[in-house]
Design an enzyme around this catalytic site. Structure first.
Site, PDB file in Angstrom:
ATOM      1  N   CYS A   1       1.141  -0.859  -8.298  1.00  0.00           N
ATOM      2  CA  CYS A   1       1.587  -1.134  -6.932  1.00  0.00           C
ATOM      3  C   CYS A   1       0.556  -1.965  -6.168  1.00  0.00           C
ATOM      4  O   CYS A   1      -0.560  -1.497  -5.929  1.00  0.00           O
ATOM      5  CB  CYS A   1       1.854   0.212  -6.248  1.00  0.00           C
TER       6      CYS A   1
ATOM      7  N   CYS B   1      -0.672  -0.423  -2.908  1.00  0.00           N
ATOM      8  CA  CYS B   1      -1.524   0.731  -3.224  1.00  0.00           C
ATOM      9  C   CYS B   1      -2.943   0.261  -3.520  1.00  0.00           C
ATOM     10  O   CYS B   1      -3.917   0.870  -3.067  1.00  0.00           O
ATOM     11  CB  CYS B   1      -0.993   1.493  -4.444  1.00  0.00           C
TER      12      CYS B   1
END
Length: 144
Positions: free
Chosen positions: A69, A72
């Site tokens: 991600c 993230c």
């Protein structure tokens, strides 16, 4: 008379009981003698998540994330920076939803990164999307 707090050791998972006044004094685990706070988030997995959630008397802030991600990865350094700003009043932790999909599912995490703030074993608030360290600290303090 002291108010006592229970804190789960991030290393050996022992539940420590200490006077709340000692929280600011870099307490160590009574069992393994390692620091109860390191200025770094604790990695939580299915096996240790509930112990931290239900046996510690301080709030738990969990970053649900995954290695693939992009947002993230962008937020990871900010979450790391927020740890020493919030400890020892709040325990910061990370859950890799790729490695621990049952935890993401259990808390109905639909997008990542998602921060969930728990207190007393229950969810207090959640925030999805990447935010900076100061925003993380502000968001947590506004909800406690």
């Amino acid at each position: 008379m002291h108010e006592f707090l229970h804190l789960v050791c991030p290393d050996c998972l022992a539940v420590n009981r200490l006077p709340s006044g000692r929280l600011q004094q870099e307490p160590k685990c009574g069992k393994c003698h390692r620091p109860l706070f390191t200025g770094h988030p604790v990695e939580l997995k299915t096996g240790n998540f509930d112990r931290h959630l239900s046996r510690s008397d301080i709030p738990l802030l969990v970053d649900f994330w995954a290695a693939w991600c992009g947002p993230c990865k962008m937020m990871a350094p900010a979450f790391l920076q927020a740890a020493p700003m919030l400890e020892p009043a709040v325990r910061l932790a990370k859950v890799d939803t790729e490695a621990e999909p049952q935890l993401g599912s259990r808390f109905n995490v639909r997008s990542i990164p998602t921060l969930i703030l728990f207190a007393g074993g229950r969810e207090l608030a959640r925030q999805s999307g990447a935010i900076g360290a100061q925003d993380i600290v502000r968001w947590v303090k506004a909800r406690l």
